[in-house]
Design a protein around this motif. Structure first.
Motif, PDB file in Angstrom:
ATOM      1  N   ALA A 255       0.816  -1.214   0.000  1.00 24.05           N
ATOM      2  CA  ALA A 255       0.000   0.000   0.000  1.00 24.05           C
ATOM      3  C   ALA A 255       0.850   1.265   0.000  1.00 24.05           C
ATOM      4  CB  ALA A 255      -0.926   0.000   1.214  1.00 24.05           C
ATOM      5  N   GLY A 256       2.171   1.096  -0.083  1.00 25.11           N
ATOM      6  CA  GLY A 256       3.044   2.256  -0.106  1.00 25.11           C
ATOM      7  C   GLY A 256       3.376   2.809   1.255  1.00 25.11           C
ATOM      8  N   VAL A 257       3.103   2.051   2.319  1.00 24.15           N
ATOM      9  CA  VAL A 257       3.418   2.487   3.680  1.00 24.15           C
ATOM     10  C   VAL A 257       4.769   1.892   4.069  1.00 24.15           C
ATOM     11  CG1 VAL A 257       2.700   2.466   6.091  1.00 24.15           C
ATOM     12  CG2 VAL A 257       0.971   2.577   4.278  1.00 24.15           C
ATOM     13  N   PRO A 258       5.803   2.711   4.234  1.00 21.31           N
ATOM     14  CA  PRO A 258       7.126   2.163   4.569  1.00 21.31           C
ATOM     15  C   PRO A 258       7.147   1.587   5.972  1.00 21.31           C
ATOM     16  CG  PRO A 258       7.172   4.555   4.678  1.00 21.31           C
ATOM     17  CD  PRO A 258       5.827   4.181   4.111  1.00 21.31           C
ATOM     18  N   THR A 259       7.810   0.466   6.128  1.00 21.87           N
ATOM     19  CA  THR A 259       7.996  -0.149   7.437  1.00 21.87           C
ATOM     20  C   THR A 259       9.481  -0.161   7.745  1.00 21.87           C
ATOM     21  OG1 THR A 259       8.120  -2.366   6.465  1.00 21.87           O
ATOM     22  CG2 THR A 259       5.939  -1.580   7.160  1.00 21.87           C
ATOM     23  N   MET A 260       9.844  -0.567   8.957  1.00 14.26           N
ATOM     24  CA  MET A 260      11.243  -0.465   9.363  1.00 14.26           C
ATOM     25  C   MET A 260      12.196  -1.271   8.470  1.00 14.26           C
ATOM     26  SD  MET A 260      13.328   1.138  11.262  1.00 14.26           S
ATOM     27  CE  MET A 260      12.384   1.855  12.609  1.00 14.26           C
ATOM     28  N   PRO A 261      11.877  -2.496   8.065  1.00 17.36           N
ATOM     29  CA  PRO A 261      12.813  -3.179   7.160  1.00 17.36           C
ATOM     30  C   PRO A 261      13.084  -2.382   5.889  1.00 17.36           C
ATOM     31  CG  PRO A 261      11.270  -4.758   8.072  1.00 17.36           C
ATOM     32  CD  PRO A 261      10.774  -3.401   8.484  1.00 17.36           C
ATOM     33  N   TYR A 262      12.064  -1.756   5.335  1.00 17.93           N
ATOM     34  CA  TYR A 262      12.253  -0.948   4.122  1.00 17.93           C
ATOM     35  C   TYR A 262      13.103   0.290   4.429  1.00 17.93           C
ATOM     36  CZ  TYR A 262      11.225   2.244   0.282  1.00 17.93           C
ATOM     37  OH  TYR A 262      11.339   3.136  -0.755  1.00 17.93           O
ATOM     38  N   LEU A 263      12.840   0.953   5.565  1.00 16.54           N
ATOM     39  CA  LEU A 263      13.606   2.148   5.915  1.00 16.54           C
ATOM     40  C   LEU A 263      15.080   1.813   6.128  1.00 16.54           C
ATOM     41  CD1 LEU A 263      11.138   3.879   8.393  1.00 16.54           C
ATOM     42  CD2 LEU A 263      11.641   4.555   6.033  1.00 16.54           C
ATOM     43  N   LEU A 264      15.365   0.697   6.792  1.00 17.09           N
ATOM     44  CA  LEU A 264      16.751   0.301   7.002  1.00 17.09           C
ATOM     45  C   LEU A 264      17.395  -0.146   5.695  1.00 17.09           C
ATOM     46  CD1 LEU A 264      16.525  -1.535  10.450  1.00 17.09           C
ATOM     47  CD2 LEU A 264      17.184   0.837   9.964  1.00 17.09           C
ATOM     48  N   LEU A 265      16.616  -0.771   4.822  1.00 14.22           N
ATOM     49  CA  LEU A 265      17.108  -1.101   3.490  1.00 14.22           C
ATOM     50  C   LEU A 265      17.524   0.169   2.739  1.00 14.22           C
ATOM     51  CD1 LEU A 265      17.369  -3.173   1.050  1.00 14.22           C
ATOM     52  CD2 LEU A 265      15.015  -2.501   0.480  1.00 14.22           C
ATOM     53  N   SER A 266      16.728   1.231   2.899  1.00  9.83           N
ATOM     54  CA  SER A 266      16.985   2.482   2.181  1.00  9.83           C
ATOM     55  C   SER A 266      18.264   3.165   2.632  1.00  9.83           C
ATOM     56  CB  SER A 266      15.795   3.436   2.370  1.00  9.83           C
ATOM     57  OG  SER A 266      14.606   2.863   1.877  1.00  9.83           O
ATOM     58  N   GLN A 267      18.756   2.818   3.819  1.00  5.99           N
ATOM     59  CA  GLN A 267      20.006   3.415   4.313  1.00  5.99           C
ATOM     60  C   GLN A 267      21.242   2.734   3.737  1.00  5.99           C
ATOM     61  OE1 GLN A 267      19.705   3.186   8.597  1.00  5.99           O
ATOM     62  NE2 GLN A 267      18.703   5.185   8.744  1.00  5.99           N
ATOM     63  N   ARG A 268      21.057   1.600   3.086  1.00  2.41           N
ATOM     64  CA  ARG A 268      22.197   0.829   2.582  1.00  2.41           C
ATOM     65  C   ARG A 268      22.498   1.224   1.137  1.00  2.41           C
ATOM     66  NH1 ARG A 268      23.289  -3.542   6.036  1.00  2.41           N
ATOM     67  NH2 ARG A 268      21.820  -3.588   7.783  1.00  2.41           N
ATOM     68  N   GLU A 269      23.778   1.321   0.831  1.00  2.00           N
ATOM     69  CA  GLU A 269      24.193   1.807  -0.477  1.00  2.00           C
ATOM     70  C   GLU A 269      24.843   0.736  -1.341  1.00  2.00           C
ATOM     71  OE1 GLU A 269      26.663   5.178   0.242  1.00  2.00           O
ATOM     72  OE2 GLU A 269      25.037   6.378   1.129  1.00  2.00           O
ATOM     73  N   ASP A 270      24.892  -0.513  -0.880  1.00  4.88           N
ATOM     74  CA  ASP A 270      25.447  -1.560  -1.723  1.00  4.88           C
ATOM     75  C   ASP A 270      24.504  -1.811  -2.903  1.00  4.88           C
ATOM     76  OD1 ASP A 270      23.774  -4.297  -0.874  1.00  4.88           O
ATOM     77  OD2 ASP A 270      23.941  -2.794   0.741  1.00  4.88           O
ATOM     78  N   ALA A 271      25.037  -2.340  -3.957  1.00  6.42           N
ATOM     79  CA  ALA A 271      24.286  -2.469  -5.207  1.00  6.42           C
ATOM     80  C   ALA A 271      23.024  -3.325  -5.041  1.00  6.42           C
ATOM     81  CB  ALA A 271      25.183  -3.066  -6.287  1.00  6.42           C
ATOM     82  N   ALA A 272      23.139  -4.424  -4.302  1.00  4.57           N
ATOM     83  CA  ALA A 272      21.992  -5.321  -4.143  1.00  4.57           C
ATOM     84  C   ALA A 272      20.852  -4.619  -3.406  1.00  4.57           C
ATOM     85  CB  ALA A 272      22.404  -6.586  -3.396  1.00  4.57           C
ATOM     86  N   SER A 273      21.193  -3.846  -2.364  1.00  8.13           N
ATOM     87  CA  SER A 273      20.163  -3.142  -1.595  1.00  8.13           C
ATOM     88  C   SER A 273      19.505  -2.057  -2.433  1.00  8.13           C
ATOM     89  CB  SER A 273      20.771  -2.529  -0.329  1.00  8.13           C
ATOM     90  OG  SER A 273      21.275  -3.529   0.525  1.00  8.13           O
ATOM     91  N   VAL A 274      20.313  -1.312  -3.184  1.00  6.85           N
ATOM     92  CA  VAL A 274      19.766  -0.253  -4.033  1.00  6.85           C
ATOM     93  C   VAL A 274      18.830  -0.848  -5.087  1.00  6.85           C
ATOM     94  CG1 VAL A 274      20.356   1.503  -5.754  1.00  6.85           C
ATOM     95  CG2 VAL A 274      21.700   1.315  -3.643  1.00  6.85           C
ATOM     96  N   ALA A 275      19.233  -1.978  -5.657  1.00  6.70           N
ATOM     97  CA  ALA A 275      18.404  -2.615  -6.681  1.00  6.70           C
ATOM     98  C   ALA A 275      17.095  -3.131  -6.089  1.00  6.70           C
ATOM     99  CB  ALA A 275      19.180  -3.756  -7.332  1.00  6.70           C
ATOM    100  N   LEU A 276      17.164  -3.704  -4.897  1.00  5.36           N
ATOM    101  CA  LEU A 276      15.957  -4.227  -4.260  1.00  5.36           C
ATOM    102  C   LEU A 276      14.999  -3.092  -3.924  1.00  5.36           C
ATOM    103  CD1 LEU A 276      14.269  -6.475  -3.067  1.00  5.36           C
ATOM    104  CD2 LEU A 276      15.667  -6.373  -0.990  1.00  5.36           C
ATOM    105  N   ARG A 277      15.532  -2.001  -3.405  1.00  2.00           N
ATOM    106  CA  ARG A 277      14.656  -0.859  -3.109  1.00  2.00           C
ATOM    107  C   ARG A 277      13.994  -0.350  -4.381  1.00  2.00           C
ATOM    108  NH1 ARG A 277      16.200   5.250  -0.947  1.00  2.00           N
ATOM    109  NH2 ARG A 277      14.052   6.001  -0.936  1.00  2.00           N
ATOM    110  N   ALA A 278      14.737  -0.283  -5.479  1.00  2.00           N
ATOM    111  CA  ALA A 278      14.167   0.178  -6.742  1.00  2.00           C
ATOM    112  C   ALA A 278      13.045  -0.743  -7.203  1.00  2.00           C
ATOM    113  CB  ALA A 278      15.264   0.266  -7.807  1.00  2.00           C
ATOM    114  N   GLN A 279      13.228  -2.061  -7.023  1.00  2.00           N
ATOM    115  CA  GLN A 279      12.178  -3.018  -7.378  1.00  2.00           C
ATOM    116  C   GLN A 279      10.912  -2.770  -6.563  1.00  2.00           C
ATOM    117  OE1 GLN A 279      14.612  -6.812  -6.976  1.00  2.00           O
ATOM    118  NE2 GLN A 279      13.203  -7.390  -8.608  1.00  2.00           N
TER     119      GLN A 279
END
Length: 351
Positions: A255-279
Motif C-alpha cells: 500500500a506504499g506504507v514504509p515499514t522499518m525493514p524498508y527504511l533500514l534497506l533504504s540506508q544501505r548503499e550496496d548495489a543489491a540493496s539499491v536494486a531491491l529498493r528500486a524493485q
C-alpha cells in the motif's frame, strides 16, 4: 464467530502460559488475569451492542474475529500492584481495547488492507464510509465508558486519542525535510501503538489505586514495549504465511506504507540493496496504478531475507530491553516478573 477463550488466546498468541507465567506465584497470577479477561470480554460484548442492526453487526465484526487482547492483559497485570481487578480496572481495560478496535477500522481504510485477523477487512465488506463511521462509533462508546470514572479517566482517554490521531497523521504525510526517517517512524510507532499499550498499563495502576509512583515507570514500560511489539509486526508482516499474520504478506508495503525493514534497506548503499529498493518502489507505483499486487511477491521475499530485516529484529530487542529497564522502580514480585517476561516474549515472537 465466537472469540476463543482468553487462556487459549494468551497461550497461542504470545506463549504467556509457559513463558511469562512460569512458577507457582505466576501461575496464580495467570488465573487472576484470565478471570479478569473473561470479565473484560463480557463487558466488551455488552458495550458493543447497538440497537441499530447494521451498526450492531459492524461494531462486533472485528471483535468476533478474535485478537490478542494485549492491552487488557497489561491493564490487569498492572492492577495487581494495587487493589487488583476492580470494576474500574475492567471498565478502563474495556474502553482502551474498544479504542484499539476502533483504530483498526480506520487503519485498514488508510492502508487499503484486504484482510484483518484472518477475515475480510470491514471496509472490504461494507465500504470505506461504514468502516470509518464504525471506528468513530467505537471511539464514542469508549469515551462514554471513561466518562463514568471522572476527570482523570477522561484525560487519559483524550491524551491517548490525541497521540493516536497525530501518529496516523504523521504516518500519512511522512517525514518532512530535515527529519530522520527512522527516528520519525519510531515516533509514529510510539504514538500509534505504544500510546494505547502504555495507557492500558497506566490504567491498571490508576484504577486499582496502586501507588502513584508506579504510574510513570509502567507508562514508559508500555510505550517502549509497544514500539518493540510493532517493530516485530513489521517483520511478521513479511511472513509468507497469512495464517501467522491474518493479512496478505507485505500489506503495508504494497500500500506504499514504509515499514522499518524498508527504511533500514533504504540506508544501505550496496548495489543489491539499491536494486531491491528500486524493485519495491517500482512495484508500489505500479500497484497504485492498478497492477496486480502479486508483482511484489518476489521483492518482498528478498526483503524478508535481507540484513535490513535482521537489523529490525535487533532494534526490537533493544526496545524490549529498554522496556524492562523502565520497570526498575517496580518492586520485585510476580507482577514485575510477568511484565519482564512479556517484554522478552514480544521480542521473541518471530523466532
Amino acid at each position: 464467530m465466537t472469540p476463543s477463550a482468553p487462556g487459549s488466546r494468551l497461550a497461542s498468541k504470545l506463549g504467556l502460559t509457559d513463558r511469562i507465567f512460569a512458577g507457582p506465584r505466576s501461575r496464580r497470577l495467570l488465573a487472576t488475569v484470565e478471570a479478569g479477561l473473561e470479565r473484560v470480554d463480557d463487558q466488551l460484548r455488552e458495550e458493543l451492542r447497538v440497537t441499530d442492526s447494521l451498526a450492531d453487526a459492524t461494531s462486533r465484526y472485528l471483535y468476533e474475529a478474535g485478537g490478542k487482547r494485549v492491552r487488557p492483559m497489561l491493564a490487569l497485570l498492572a492492577a495487581q500492584l494495587g487493589d487488583g481487578t476492580t470494576d474500574e480496572v475492567v471498565q478502563g481495560a474495556t474502553a482502551l481495547e474498544m479504542t484499539h478496535l476502533g483504530s483498526l477500522y480506520h487503519d485498514d481504510v488508510m492502508d487499503a488492507a484486504d484482510k484483518r485477523r484472518g477475515v475480510p477487512s470491514a471496509h472490504a465488506v461494507w465500504g470505506n464510509s461504514i468502516a470509518i463511521l464504525t471506528g468513530d462509533l467505537l471511539f464514542s462508546r469508549a469515551s462514554q465508558i471513561m466518562s463514568r470514572h471522572g476527570d482523570r479517566a477522561i484525560r487519559l482517554q483524550s491524551d491517548t486519542f490525541e497521540r493516536l490521531v497525530l501518529g496516523q497523521m504523521h504516518e500519512t504525510v511522512g517525514p518532512q525535510e530535515g527529519d530522520d526517517p527512522v527516528e520519525f517512524y519510531l515516533q509514529v510507532l510510539s504514538d500509534k501503538t505504544g500510546s494505547l499499550i502504555a495507557a492500558a498499563a497506566q490504567a491498571g495502576v490508576i484504577f486499582s489505586g496502586a501507588p502513584e509512583e508506579y504510574e510513570q515507570p509502567i507508562f514508559e514500560f508500555g510505550d517502549k514495549a509497544g514500539v518493540a511489539f510493532q517493530l516485530l509486526d513489521d517483520v511478521i508482516d513479511l511472513s509468507p504465511d497469512p495464517d501467522e499474520t491474518g493479512k496478505v504478506p507485505g500489506t503495508d508495503l504494497r500500500a506504499g506504507v514504509p515499514t522499518m525493514p524498508y527504511l533500514l534497506l533504504s540506508q544501505r548503499e550496496d548495489a543489491a540493496s539499491v536494486a531491491l529498493r528500486a524493485q519495491i518502489d517500482e512495484g508500489v507505483a505500479r500497484i497504485a496504478e492498478g497492477a496486480d499486487p502479486a508483482l511484489l511477491d518476489e521483492p518482498l521475499a528478498a526483503l524478508r531475507e535481507h540484513e535490513a530485516t535482521r537489523a529490525t529484529l535487533d532494534l526490537a530487542n533493544a526496545w524490549s530491553l529498554e522496556a524492562i529497564e523502565a520497570l526498575d522502580p517496580i518492586p520485585d514480585g510476580p507482577v514485575r516478573e510477568a511484565l519482564t517476561r512479556f517484554a522478552q516474549a514480544v521480542a521473541d515472537r518471530s523466532s
